[in-house]
Write a protein that holds these residues in place. Structure first.
Motif, PDB file in Angstrom:
ATOM      1  N   PHE A 138      -2.149  35.251  -0.530  1.00 51.09           N
ATOM      2  CA  PHE A 138      -1.166  35.213   0.588  1.00 51.09           C
ATOM      3  C   PHE A 138      -0.047  35.997   0.463  1.00 51.09           C
ATOM      4  O   PHE A 138       0.329  36.722   1.397  1.00 51.09           O
ATOM      5  N   CYS A 139       0.472  35.910  -0.778  1.00 48.18           N
ATOM      6  CA  CYS A 139       1.774  36.938  -0.990  1.00 48.18           C
ATOM      7  C   CYS A 139       1.456  38.300  -0.649  1.00 48.18           C
ATOM      8  O   CYS A 139       2.280  39.075   0.099  1.00 48.18           O
ATOM      9  N   LEU A 140       0.286  38.745  -1.231  1.00 49.68           N
ATOM     10  CA  LEU A 140       0.271  40.101  -1.100  1.00 49.68           C
ATOM     11  C   LEU A 140      -0.172  40.544   0.556  1.00 49.68           C
ATOM     12  O   LEU A 140       0.010  41.845   0.790  1.00 49.68           O
ATOM     13  N   GLY A 141      -0.728  39.626   1.183  1.00 48.33           N
ATOM     14  CA  GLY A 141      -1.122  40.007   2.366  1.00 48.33           C
ATOM     15  C   GLY A 141       0.065  39.750   3.545  1.00 48.33           C
ATOM     16  O   GLY A 141       0.023  40.180   4.585  1.00 48.33           O
ATOM     17  N   LEU A 142       1.262  39.407   2.947  1.00 49.51           N
ATOM     18  CA  LEU A 142       2.313  39.277   3.966  1.00 49.51           C
ATOM     19  C   LEU A 142       2.966  40.614   4.203  1.00 49.51           C
ATOM     20  O   LEU A 142       3.813  40.688   5.206  1.00 49.51           O
ATOM     21  N   LYS A 143       2.841  41.583   3.195  1.00 52.46           N
ATOM     22  CA  LYS A 143       3.568  42.965   3.452  1.00 52.46           C
ATOM     23  C   LYS A 143       5.046  42.910   3.482  1.00 52.46           C
ATOM     24  O   LYS A 143       5.805  43.522   4.387  1.00 52.46           O
ATOM     25  N   ARG A 144       5.299  41.935   2.570  1.00 59.51           N
ATOM     26  CA  ARG A 144       6.822  41.944   2.486  1.00 59.51           C
ATOM     27  C   ARG A 144       7.384  42.356   1.174  1.00 59.51           C
ATOM     28  O   ARG A 144       8.306  41.660   0.524  1.00 59.51           O
ATOM     29  N   GLY A 145       6.645  43.469   0.572  1.00 57.08           N
ATOM     30  CA  GLY A 145       7.057  43.781  -0.667  1.00 57.08           C
ATOM     31  C   GLY A 145       6.135  43.182  -1.931  1.00 57.08           C
ATOM     32  O   GLY A 145       6.502  43.579  -3.128  1.00 57.08           O
ATOM     33  N   TYR A 146       5.458  42.265  -1.664  1.00 49.10           N
ATOM     34  CA  TYR A 146       4.770  41.562  -2.810  1.00 49.10           C
ATOM     35  C   TYR A 146       3.814  42.409  -3.341  1.00 49.10           C
ATOM     36  O   TYR A 146       3.003  43.328  -2.501  1.00 49.10           O
ATOM     37  N   THR A 147       3.353  42.541  -4.774  1.00 48.75           N
ATOM     38  CA  THR A 147       2.431  43.490  -5.429  1.00 48.75           C
ATOM     39  C   THR A 147       1.864  42.556  -6.470  1.00 48.75           C
ATOM     40  O   THR A 147       2.275  41.409  -6.811  1.00 48.75           O
ATOM     41  N   ASP A 148       0.989  43.122  -7.410  1.00 46.74           N
ATOM     42  CA  ASP A 148       0.322  42.302  -8.370  1.00 46.74           C
ATOM     43  C   ASP A 148       1.447  42.331  -9.637  1.00 46.74           C
ATOM     44  O   ASP A 148       1.510  41.252 -10.245  1.00 46.74           O
ATOM     45  N   ASP A 149       2.613  43.077  -9.452  1.00 43.07           N
ATOM     46  CA  ASP A 149       3.457  42.704 -10.412  1.00 43.07           C
ATOM     47  C   ASP A 149       4.859  42.116  -9.773  1.00 43.07           C
ATOM     48  O   ASP A 149       6.022  41.992 -10.492  1.00 43.07           O
ATOM     49  N   TYR A 150       4.782  41.811  -8.416  1.00 42.84           N
ATOM     50  CA  TYR A 150       5.913  40.924  -7.941  1.00 42.84           C
ATOM     51  C   TYR A 150       5.389  40.081  -6.667  1.00 42.84           C
ATOM     52  O   TYR A 150       4.904  40.191  -5.636  1.00 42.84           O
ATOM     53  N   TRP A 151       5.134  38.893  -7.311  1.00 43.01           N
ATOM     54  CA  TRP A 151       4.649  37.848  -6.408  1.00 43.01           C
ATOM     55  C   TRP A 151       4.976  36.465  -6.815  1.00 43.01           C
ATOM     56  O   TRP A 151       5.172  36.250  -7.866  1.00 43.01           O
ATOM     57  N   GLY A 152       4.949  35.465  -5.971  1.00 44.46           N
ATOM     58  CA  GLY A 152       4.971  33.869  -6.092  1.00 44.46           C
ATOM     59  C   GLY A 152       6.137  33.363  -5.528  1.00 44.46           C
ATOM     60  O   GLY A 152       7.238  33.632  -5.786  1.00 44.46           O
ATOM     61  N   VAL A 153       5.960  32.256  -4.590  1.00 45.28           N
ATOM     62  CA  VAL A 153       6.925  31.638  -4.080  1.00 45.28           C
ATOM     63  C   VAL A 153       6.823  30.148  -3.868  1.00 45.28           C
ATOM     64  O   VAL A 153       5.658  29.687  -3.530  1.00 45.28           O
ATOM     65  N   SER A 154       7.545  29.369  -4.564  1.00 48.98           N
ATOM     66  CA  SER A 154       7.394  27.873  -4.463  1.00 48.98           C
ATOM     67  C   SER A 154       8.812  27.324  -3.953  1.00 48.98           C
ATOM     68  O   SER A 154       9.805  28.192  -4.057  1.00 48.98           O
ATOM     69  N   ALA A 155       8.941  26.001  -3.844  1.00 51.36           N
ATOM     70  CA  ALA A 155      10.097  25.301  -3.503  1.00 51.36           C
ATOM     71  C   ALA A 155      11.038  25.799  -4.594  1.00 51.36           C
ATOM     72  O   ALA A 155      10.970  25.660  -5.505  1.00 51.36           O
ATOM     73  N   SER A 156      12.180  26.149  -3.955  1.00 51.77           N
ATOM     74  CA  SER A 156      13.345  26.789  -4.987  1.00 51.77           C
ATOM     75  C   SER A 156      14.612  27.060  -4.150  1.00 51.77           C
ATOM     76  O   SER A 156      14.749  26.887  -2.942  1.00 51.77           O
ATOM     77  N   ASP A 157      15.702  27.415  -4.978  1.00 58.09           N
ATOM     78  CA  ASP A 157      16.738  28.304  -4.013  1.00 58.09           C
ATOM     79  C   ASP A 157      16.411  29.510  -3.372  1.00 58.09           C
ATOM     80  O   ASP A 157      15.368  30.181  -3.562  1.00 58.09           O
ATOM     81  N   TRP A 158      17.115  30.034  -2.419  1.00 63.66           N
ATOM     82  CA  TRP A 158      16.999  31.339  -1.817  1.00 63.66           C
ATOM     83  C   TRP A 158      18.447  31.547  -1.096  1.00 63.66           C
ATOM     84  O   TRP A 158      19.385  31.017  -1.736  1.00 63.66           O
ATOM     85  N   GLN A 159      18.573  32.630  -0.625  1.00 63.57           N
ATOM     86  CA  GLN A 159      20.044  33.235  -0.558  1.00 63.57           C
ATOM     87  C   GLN A 159      20.820  32.166   0.413  1.00 63.57           C
ATOM     88  O   GLN A 159      21.973  32.162   0.161  1.00 63.57           O
ATOM     89  N   HIS A 160      20.310  31.494   1.092  1.00 59.59           N
ATOM     90  CA  HIS A 160      21.066  30.466   1.878  1.00 59.59           C
ATOM     91  C   HIS A 160      20.963  29.177   1.638  1.00 59.59           C
ATOM     92  O   HIS A 160      21.050  28.219   2.339  1.00 59.59           O
ATOM     93  N   GLY A 161      20.583  28.673   0.447  1.00 53.20           N
ATOM     94  CA  GLY A 161      20.485  27.335   0.071  1.00 53.20           C
ATOM     95  C   GLY A 161      19.241  27.000  -0.827  1.00 53.20           C
ATOM     96  O   GLY A 161      18.810  27.840  -1.683  1.00 53.20           O
ATOM     97  N   TYR A 162      18.818  25.859  -0.540  1.00 50.60           N
ATOM     98  CA  TYR A 162      17.616  25.234  -1.093  1.00 50.60           C
ATOM     99  C   TYR A 162      16.477  25.006  -0.177  1.00 50.60           C
ATOM    100  O   TYR A 162      17.124  24.629   0.955  1.00 50.60           O
ATOM    101  N   THR A 163      15.201  25.631  -0.364  1.00 45.77           N
ATOM    102  CA  THR A 163      14.216  25.424   0.747  1.00 45.77           C
ATOM    103  C   THR A 163      12.651  25.195   0.233  1.00 45.77           C
ATOM    104  O   THR A 163      12.528  25.372  -0.995  1.00 45.77           O
TER     105      THR A 163
END
Length: 474
Positions: free
Chosen positions: A309-334
């Motif tokens: 899913f991450c790699l298919g978003l075309k938002r900069g994710y690669t085999d060396d840069y992926w993974g999103v779970s509930a967490s902080d982000w630039q504007h708070g917690y989400t």
């Protein structure tokens, strides 16, 4: 969830994910998932990790475990929900909100600290006893359940904070872990009283599934734990209770919605990746299944789907840069992630997404974590390891770490290396009895035929044999 000092948390981490997807799922029947039917297979292991991988995991664990000693109040044992990561001294942080879930993760992390020799055993046992005694005798509770957030020194609940069923369960998993790990009469007595005090039927509030919480002013929350998520630990703890149990058939009360993403079919709601990790930090589901699924295999598939899913978003994710779970982000917690896409996923990376899945996809997860450290460590790494989240292209690196995100990272890293938390927690008779009552049985059928075989990326020093069972001790 994480507490923000600027906005008292009326909607919690898990309520947020529940509201996003729960309404869609509540009508689905709890029927066995055909995709989980397995073909007989007994994988053989070759070495999964290199020496360099193990050195990295040791550094990550040591740093993470440090949080649960330095950022625990010495008088209450409560662990801060969050603290700054860029500190050289390790002084107690200025934040004041303790998290009952972070404290539960912290109790388990103290066992790792002892096993790995990070701290003196007597020092660790004193902290464990302080924590258990405070929560049993001084901490406000309702029918044995604790408030989600509290003042780290006094234990008093913060404004607009609920008594949380799931966060209490995370705490109790830590309580039972230290009870089994330490051969200490005082720890055993305090831990047993904390677990036995919990009135699980009360949290059912007349229904078949658990309420998500309770407020003194308004009573029980209408939202319920009624579809597959991190809830497995809560139902098993309740079914196994020797004093206030719920019926074993409650295990069938929550739905197990089937989902498909590309070639991947598995059980999941519209939730972040952590829901496939939390119960697995303590309960050993490897090589076992019930009438519905092999949940360890299910989490492997969910992790593979999340990476794709991450790699298919075309938002900069690669085999060396992926993974999103509930967490902080630039504007708070989400609460963000996928699949399907949920929340404002913007190209940020959340290290605990991969770290929490280390036992499921060791090679892929260690690879991305090492790459994040090597490529962004100057900004993303601090005293306690990775910051909670970051977005290099936006030059944003979270100044904080979160106790629950460090906790799942540390516990799953140790489970990959030695199975310590699994083996220790499962020494308790109550979880074992609960799983037996719910129909779990051992099985050699661990391969999910509906999922594609992973592409191994071996190196001369690191042959890889993909597997759906947990690896041997590393």
């Amino acid at each position: 969830m994480s507490f923000s000092t600027s906005t008292p948390p009326k909607i919690t981490r898990r309520r947020a994910t529940k509201l996003l997807g729960g309404a869609i799922l509540s009508g689905l029947a709890a029927s066995p998932l055909v995709a989980q039917q397995a073909a007989p297979s007994q994988p053989t292991y070759s070495r999964l990790l290199t020496d360099e991988d193990l050195v990295f995991l040791e550094e990550m664990e040591r740093a993470g475990c440090l949080y649960f000693t330095e950022q625990a109040d010495p008088a209450s044992g409560q662990v801060l929900d969050r603290a700054t990561n860029k500190t050289a001294t390790g002084e107690f942080d200025q934040h004041f909100a303790a998290s009952i879930a972070a404290t539960g993760f912290g109790l388990s992390a103290l066992c790792i600290s002892d096993k790995r020799g990070y701290l003196d055993t007597d020092r660790i046992k004193r902290q464990v006893i302080t924590t258990l005694d405070f929560h049993l005798n001084k901490m406000p509770d309702e029918h044995g359940f604790f408030y989600h957030f509290s003042d780290v020194k006094t234990g008093k609940p913060l404004i607009n904070v609920e008594v949380s069923s799931i966060d209490t369960s995370i705490f109790l998993c830590g309580v039972l872990t230290v009870r089994a790990y330490f051969n200490d009469r005082r720890i055993t007595d305090l831990a047993t009283q904390l677990y036995n005090r919990v009135d699980w039927p009360w949290m059912l509030n007349g229904g078949k599934t658990f309420s998500m919480g309770w407020y003194p002013e308004t009573g029980f929350l209408a939202t319920r734990w009624d579809h597959y998520s991190e809830l497995m630990m809560m139902y098993l703890l309740a079914i196994g209770s020797p004093t206030h149990p719920i019926p074993a058939d409650s295990w069938s009360a929550f739905t197990r919605p089937p989902t498909t993403f590309g070639p991947y079919s598995y059980i999941s709601g519209r939730d972040p990746l952590f829901v496939h990790q939390y119960s697995h930090a303590w309960f050993d589901f490897a090589g076992k299944r019930d009438a519905y699924a092999n949940y360890f295999s299910n989490s492997i598939t969910a992790t593979r789907a999340h990476k794709a899913f991450c790699l298919g978003l075309k938002r900069g994710y690669t085999d060396d840069y992926w993974g999103v779970s509930a967490s902080d982000w630039q504007h708070g917690y989400t609460a963000w992630g996928g699949p399907p896409l949920m929340g404002p996923v913007d190209g940020s990376v959340v290290p605990c997404a991969a770290a929490g899945s280390l036992p499921f996809l060791p090679h892929d997860c260690v690879r991305v974590l090492r790459a994040l450290r090597e490529n962004f460590g100057q900004d993303a790494w601090g005293r306690y390891g990775f910051c909670d989240a970051f977005h290099p292209e936006l030059h944003w690196y979270d100044p904080d770490v979160l106790g629950i995100d460090l906790g799942i990272s540390v516990l799953m890293a140790e489970n990959l290396r030695s199975a310590l938390i699994w083996d220790t927690f499962m020494q308790n008779p109550e979880p074992v009895a609960a799983m037996k009552a719910c129909g779990f049985r051992s099985t050699r059928q661990t391969t999910n035929p509906s999922e594609p075989k992973p592409v191994a990326i071996p190196s001369p020093s690191q042959p890889v044999t993909p597997s759906t069972t947990r690896p041997p001790n590393l």
